[in-house]
Design an enzyme around this catalytic site. Sequence first.
Site, PDB file in Angstrom:
ATOM      1  CB  ALA A 278      -0.922  -0.002   1.217  1.00 47.42           C
ATOM      2  CB  ILE A 280       5.384   0.898  -3.020  1.00 51.67           C
ATOM      3  CG1 ILE A 280       6.436   0.535  -1.967  1.00 51.67           C
ATOM      4  CG2 ILE A 280       6.046   1.191  -4.363  1.00 51.67           C
ATOM      5  CD1 ILE A 280       7.054  -0.818  -2.160  1.00 51.67           C
ATOM      6  CG  ASP A 324       9.398  31.105 -40.751  1.00 51.04           C
ATOM      7  OD1 ASP A 324      10.157  32.038 -41.030  1.00 51.04           O
ATOM      8  OD2 ASP A 324       8.805  30.426 -41.593  1.00 51.04           O
TER       9      ASP A 324
END
Length: 861
Positions: A278, A280, A324
């Site tokens: 739980a 982790i 551009d």
Amino acid sequence: MYENLTHKELCEAFHTDEKNGLTEKEAQNRLLRDGSNTLKKAKEQTVWDRIQNQINDPMIFILFLAASISMLLREYSDTGIILLVIALNTTVGVIQEGKARKALEALKKMTAPSAVVKRDGIYQRIAADKLVKGDVVKLKAGNQVPADIRLLEVQELAANESALTGESLPVMKSCEVLKKGLPVAERKNTAYMSTEIRKGSGEGIVVATGMDTELGKIAGMIEDTKQEMTPLQKRLGDLGKILSIVAVALCAGLFFIGVIQHRNLLQMLLLAISLAVAAIPEGLPAVVTIVLALGVARMVKINAIIRRLPAVETLGSVGVVCSDKTGTLTENKMTVTKIYADEKILPVSAVRKREFPKLMEGFLLCNNSILGKQEIGDATELALLHTGRNMGYDEKRLQQQYPRTFEIPFNSEKKYMVSVHKDGNHETAYIKGACDYILNQCTYVENHGKIKPMTSMEKMKIRRAMEDMAKEGLRILALAYKERAISKTEKALTEGLVFAGMAGMIDPPRKEAATSVKALKRAGVQVAMITGDYKDTAFSIAKKIGIADCPEQCITGQEMDEMSEAALQKKMKNLRVFARVTPAHKVRIVKGFQDNGQIVAMTGDGVNDAPSLQKADIGIAMGENGTDAAKNAADMVLSDDNFSTIEKAMEEGRGIYVNIKKSILFLLSSNFGEIITMFAAVLFQLPTPLKASHILWVNLITDSLPALALGIDKNDAKALMRKKPRNPHEGLFAHGGWSFTVFYGVLIAVITLYAFYLGGQTYAFTVLGVSQLFHAIGMRDRDKSVFRMKHLENPFMLGAFFLGLGLQLMVTEIPYFVQLFGTARLSLQEWCLLLGISAIPLVAHELLLIPNRVLGMRKKQ
């Protein structure tokens, strides 16, 4: 395979007409017969394959171990719950993986190459996968070759075939008949699928598609590349390893403390394993992946196609956008408004039909664009074709009357194009391009139909006219010619020219460009305009859009060449407009900004823009008018070629990063709360406040849907774009992330233990789960009161909250689940009490905002 056939034999072999191409009906029949022009995909994963991927995980193995221990303890209900958790986790993972795959597949389709094909005598642009054998295809510099094509005509055509043959230098192509059986690298009259045209132009017949191409023959040796991981995902992977070690160490400590306290060993082992699983956040990578995939899919809707996932993160750190001008900041709908000839500037409307025949014929003949059902080609050339038609010229008839015999394609370095045409018994060369270069090559000038020597006075008049037109914001093209051109060398064709005149055209700024520039400035992002236009023209447009305020913010490529790197770097901080630049200058511009510590985004569309796109932190290619070479070098493609899309994409990119960070902090603080709850209870020799099944259940209802809901949250766009760009080196726990995680983790643990003190395991179990649901709501915006949040903007969060509440209600009120989880039924009064305790994280959220409100009031005063 067809390198030994003459043009006539080739057309007969494929039953096609070189002049008109295939008919649309015949093309469709061949497509049905031969299939699409695509390579076979790697075997797609089945649902069972994806299930195996989910189960083949260390955390799942640990859960199976926990289930086995539960069986030994004869805790059959716990065993069932653990197996249910495995099944639900696997189902959610499979669904998430499927969504991510679909989103990424959709993006691949959108970035697929296109082709210019002649059907029914008309050139049109189609998706490359619709090409069939026998199609007549047009190629030019920047194109990715869409199939294997036997060339019928070429003009200085060179292709990069390194990926196929290993040849490092571009290969010059021809249309000559060769002997049969030559190796691939020696078939100079064939262009191969997926190779890149580096220069020149040409036309040919498709002789192989899909798996029949040379690339298709070796496709079986090419493996699918792994999905690219972003720096964030890599950092999360490292974080996950650290958290795993810490969590396992804490749970091992919990187990040994239990041993010292003479608690039931198997139960403590089961509890420690469940807590480790739980604690982790194994769902975190899945959450991040799905949030990235969904975010990238949302970007597609605003016309921004992300080709490389790391670009999503980098977008939030961009400090300079080098754009551009043509087509990005402007509409790319060029219209010729002025003509200069016979020493005068005239509005196009005042030019009489066929008044300047040599000038207009030259503009129409020295032209590679096409007017038809679809307008194909450069916007500047298309504008010249439209002007010619308006003056009564038929460019197709003109091109038949004066057929092209030779061409030097447009080169962005030299900024000109040359075409040679048969004119009776001799030839005429036309050169079209940048006025300053053309003027320098001219030794004569045409004036009122007579050719005179080019004097310094004549040059001065022409330059003055150029300046006057440039100040009006016009883009200027000059045209010169040379009659009786015999030698086909570039030097011979560009010397001793006759100056015919100039065309001035306007490409108006996009209406939304100025708004986007203003928004980016507010977000701490500089905007620089890069163009091949003259300095006056460039400044005129830049000032209208709001990029530049004064001429001192402009610099030309020539001025850059005269500056050292140190001098340029120093001046870069104030420069906003770069005029008369070459692709080499663009790379230097990007480097200059990067040397000043900026994260740079660069737009481009041509084959020669690829180096600057790769040099930039984010390369942005044009989707409508960009070459395949530019798209392949870019991290992002604008499908509408619109500058405002960059601003929207940056806003979306910032939002995605913020949402992922919210999910991370929510998961870690919630899981930290579970660890502290259990560790504190055992440490202080209290009865166990939660069973293993309780921990897993809470993890199931809080680590999935609420975390995902945060990941797709709609953020305050205005607030996001008022902040400065994020430092790319900033950690996940910057700006108080660690203290936030610890604070809420401890708070959840304290209220859970308090609930346990009040009423036992059922109270603790309920508060632990529901408090995390309330915590998720507060996590939507750490800087905004929950009463000011627009909760209906995220219905998924509301759904996750009420679904989680309903599931928690189910395990305390439905008899079967009450027995399964070992809980006790709760009265309405108890539920009200527990909901009040569970809402404390939201109360804390509001209290933490008080200092910000006080500071805000002081600032207003």
